[in-house]
Structures are given as structure tokens and as C-alpha cells.
Motif scaffolding. Structure first.
Motif, PDB file in Angstrom:
ATOM      1  N   LEU A   1       2.488  15.590   3.278  1.00  0.00           N
ATOM      2  CA  LEU A   1       3.858  14.649   3.390  1.00  0.00           C
ATOM      3  C   LEU A   1       4.476  14.550   2.265  1.00  0.00           C
ATOM      4  O   LEU A   1       5.627  14.078   1.836  1.00  0.00           O
ATOM      5  N   GLY A   2       3.317  13.090   1.217  1.00  0.00           N
ATOM      6  CA  GLY A   2       4.128  12.840   0.673  1.00  0.00           C
ATOM      7  C   GLY A   2       3.420  10.797   1.151  1.00  0.00           C
ATOM      8  O   GLY A   2       2.711  10.511   1.895  1.00  0.00           O
TER       9      GLY A   2
ATOM     10  N   ASP B   1     -11.057  15.404   6.576  1.00  0.00           N
ATOM     11  CA  ASP B   1     -11.000  16.475   5.625  1.00  0.00           C
ATOM     12  C   ASP B   1      -9.491  16.215   4.698  1.00  0.00           C
ATOM     13  O   ASP B   1      -8.806  17.397   4.274  1.00  0.00           O
ATOM     14  N   PHE B   2      -8.994  14.809   4.499  1.00  0.00           N
ATOM     15  CA  PHE B   2      -7.241  14.460   4.446  1.00  0.00           C
ATOM     16  C   PHE B   2      -7.926  14.258   3.281  1.00  0.00           C
ATOM     17  O   PHE B   2      -8.621  13.116   2.375  1.00  0.00           O
ATOM     18  N   ASP B   3      -6.663  14.781   1.836  1.00  0.00           N
ATOM     19  CA  ASP B   3      -7.971  14.294   0.418  1.00  0.00           C
ATOM     20  C   ASP B   3      -6.969  13.612  -0.028  1.00  0.00           C
ATOM     21  O   ASP B   3      -6.801  13.123  -1.351  1.00  0.00           O
ATOM     22  N   GLU B   4      -5.238  13.229   0.107  1.00  0.00           N
ATOM     23  CA  GLU B   4      -5.557  12.629  -0.850  1.00  0.00           C
ATOM     24  C   GLU B   4      -5.155  11.029  -0.465  1.00  0.00           C
ATOM     25  O   GLU B   4      -5.993  10.214   0.489  1.00  0.00           O
ATOM     26  N   PRO B   5      -5.142   9.955  -1.568  1.00  0.00           N
ATOM     27  CA  PRO B   5      -5.697   9.165  -2.311  1.00  0.00           C
ATOM     28  C   PRO B   5      -4.666   8.129  -1.419  1.00  0.00           C
ATOM     29  O   PRO B   5      -3.310   8.580  -1.036  1.00  0.00           O
ATOM     30  N   SER B   6      -4.933   6.417  -1.283  1.00  0.00           N
ATOM     31  CA  SER B   6      -4.112   5.656  -0.831  1.00  0.00           C
ATOM     32  C   SER B   6      -4.401   4.812  -2.416  1.00  0.00           C
ATOM     33  O   SER B   6      -5.200   4.544  -2.590  1.00  0.00           O
ATOM     34  N   PHE B   7      -2.912   3.919  -2.570  1.00  0.00           N
ATOM     35  CA  PHE B   7      -2.776   2.882  -4.073  1.00  0.00           C
ATOM     36  C   PHE B   7      -2.415   2.000  -3.128  1.00  0.00           C
ATOM     37  O   PHE B   7      -1.652   0.901  -2.522  1.00  0.00           O
ATOM     38  N   LEU B   8      -2.875   0.732  -3.769  1.00  0.00           N
ATOM     39  CA  LEU B   8      -2.394  -0.911  -4.210  1.00  0.00           C
ATOM     40  C   LEU B   8      -2.383  -1.110  -4.765  1.00  0.00           C
ATOM     41  O   LEU B   8      -2.139  -0.330  -6.537  1.00  0.00           O
ATOM     42  N   ILE B   9      -0.157  -1.669  -4.650  1.00  0.00           N
ATOM     43  CA  ILE B   9       0.121  -1.817  -6.068  1.00  0.00           C
ATOM     44  C   ILE B   9      -0.002  -3.656  -5.334  1.00  0.00           C
ATOM     45  O   ILE B   9       0.633  -5.234  -4.699  1.00  0.00           O
TER      46      ILE B   9
ATOM     47  N   ARG C   1       0.990  -1.157  -0.354  1.00  0.00           N
ATOM     48  CA  ARG C   1       0.329  -0.123  -0.078  1.00  0.00           C
ATOM     49  C   ARG C   1       0.938   1.351   0.001  1.00  0.00           C
ATOM     50  O   ARG C   1       1.828   1.215   0.721  1.00  0.00           O
ATOM     51  N   LEU C   2       0.398   2.427  -0.854  1.00  0.00           N
ATOM     52  CA  LEU C   2       1.027   3.552  -0.713  1.00  0.00           C
ATOM     53  C   LEU C   2       0.576   4.592   0.317  1.00  0.00           C
ATOM     54  O   LEU C   2      -1.011   4.851  -0.632  1.00  0.00           O
ATOM     55  N   LEU C   3       0.563   5.059   1.383  1.00  0.00           N
ATOM     56  CA  LEU C   3       0.025   5.698   2.335  1.00  0.00           C
ATOM     57  C   LEU C   3       0.308   7.078   1.967  1.00  0.00           C
ATOM     58  O   LEU C   3       1.704   7.011   2.432  1.00  0.00           O
ATOM     59  N   PRO C   4      -0.748   7.912   2.446  1.00  0.00           N
ATOM     60  CA  PRO C   4      -0.529   9.290   2.236  1.00  0.00           C
ATOM     61  C   PRO C   4       0.119   9.694   4.036  1.00  0.00           C
ATOM     62  O   PRO C   4      -0.199   9.158   4.984  1.00  0.00           O
ATOM     63  N   MET C   5       1.249  10.189   4.225  1.00  0.00           N
ATOM     64  CA  MET C   5       1.322  11.336   5.941  1.00  0.00           C
ATOM     65  C   MET C   5       0.991  12.132   5.370  1.00  0.00           C
ATOM     66  O   MET C   5       1.444  13.616   4.260  1.00  0.00           O
TER      67      MET C   5
END
Length: 222
Positions: free
Chosen positions: A142-143, A203-211, A126-130
């Protein structure tokens, strides 16, 4: 390439690195370069590997036996299709705190080569937002960071003809084509995620990704 001393499985001390080791890389028996030490026992190379070529690494260190390893870089297996079904359940504790459970069901269709005995490595991460929360409680993106996702399966290939393995720092399963040699096969498995968050997290807008990674590997890894 990681180069360290071997260590007893019951030894809790840090694994000793060999930063002064001499590591040489060969392509089809021809010398290419010396690997350069980076950090934490890792040695780096400046060249790019090529599909279907054979590479070997020899390592020498003072007062220790020399060692070597050889591998052929195999072409990737064609992924024909990926189907995903997601089940989501959200729970509210009544005090402004929420829990959300995600269950992901995957079907990954691959086409195996009939003329060879093949071995594969599959992983899900998983790519998770920080975020950083300022003094006013406002989140700032932050990334991303990558995290392994362990998966469950009733697939006979992934249950009976597999070994768990960590490849390049990523956990996954290595399996053979014994049950589906030369055919199109659907790999079935599931992963799970659970999050707890307060009101402001909405209110967090950044999505998470599955790889999903599917690699062709040598029989030695299997």
C-alpha cells in the motif's frame, strides 16, 4: 506552525486549538504574509525559507496576550561519512512463526565550524512498508509509513551534552559541539528493531529504509 493554548501538565483534556488566531510572519523585520489555518491547531505558509535569514512569527488572539518567536535558519552541517554495521538474529518457534532481531550500529562523521558555537539535532526513523492481505492471504503493498527509532549510545557527546527533543514530530537528541568544536567528530549510536512474522510474510518484497537526520538548530532549542 502549531498554535494552541498552554495547558497544565496534569490536565488530561485535549489541548485547545486557536484556529482564529492571527499569525504573521516577518523576514528580517519585514512583513511577509499571514499564516492560514489548516487543521488541529496547525497554521501553514506558502513561502520558502532561506538559509541564514532571520524569521519571526507574531500571534494575536482575542482576550489573550500576544506572543512572538524569532529564529535564524542555519546552514546544515556537512556529513562526511556514514558507516553502518548490522547484526541479525532470527529465531524459529517451530510452528511457522519467526522472530528477527536487528541491531544497527552507526558512525556518523561530521565537520564542525571552529568559529561558532553550534547545536545539532539528530534523529533516526524507519520507513516501513504497509500491506493489505486479501481473502486468499496474498499481501498487497500500500505504501510506506515513517516511525521513530529510539537509539542507545555511549558517545560522550550524545550522553552528556544532549537533550531529548521532538522536532517536527520526530524524536531525537539535541547536542552541542562543546567537546569537538572545530574538528571532525564521529557520532556513535545504535538502534534496534524486532519483527515477528508468519511463513507468508517471507513473500513480502518491499524493503524497509532507515533515515538519519542531522540538522543545525538554534541554542534556544538546546
Amino acid at each position: 506552525v502549531s498554535i494552541t493554548r498552554s495547558q497544565n501538565a496534569l490536565d488530561n483534556d485535549s489541548v485547545p486549538v486557536l484556529k482564529n488566531a492571527i499569525a504573521k510572519v516577518y523576514k528580517n523585520g519585514t512583513f511577509i504574509e499571514d499564516l492560514s489555518y489548516s487543521s488541529n491547531g496547525l497554521f501553514e505558509s506558502s513561502f520558502t525559507t532561506e538559509i541564514n535569514e532571520t524569521y519571526s512569527i507574531t500571534v494575536e488572539y482575542e482576550d489573550l496576550n500576544s506572543v512572538s518567536s524569532e529564529f535564524t535558519l542555519l546552514p546544515p552541517v556537512p556529513i562526511l561519512n556514514v558507516d553502518t554495521v548490522i547484526e541479525i538474529e532470527t529465531y524459529d518457534d517451530g510452528g511457522g512463526y519467526f522472530f528477527t532481531d536487528y541491531e544497527f550500529h552507526y558512525t556518523v562523521s561530521i565537520e564542525d565550524n571552529e568559529t561558532t558555537d553550534d547545536f545539532y539535532f539528530i534523529s533516526v526513523s524507519r520507513l516501513l512498508p504497509m500491506y493489505e492481505i486479501d481473502t486468499l492471504g496474498t499481501p498487497h503493498f500500500l505504501g510506506y509509513y515513517e516511525e521513530d527509532s529510539y537509539f542507545d549510545t555511549n558517545d560522550p557527546v550524545l550522553r552528556e551534552y544532549t537533550n531529548e527533543f521532538t522536532l517536527a514530530g520526530t524524536w531525537g537528541k539535541v547536542f552541542s559541539d562543546e567537546l569537538f568544536n572545530g574538528t571532525v567528530y564521529d557520532l556513535d549510536f545504535s538502534t534496534y528493531m524486532s519483527y515477528g512474522f508468519e511463513d507468508f510474510d517471507k513473500d513480502f518484497d518491499e524493503p524497509s529504509f532507515l533515515i538519519i537526520k542531522l540538522l543545525t538548530v538554534n541554542e534556544d532549542i538546546y
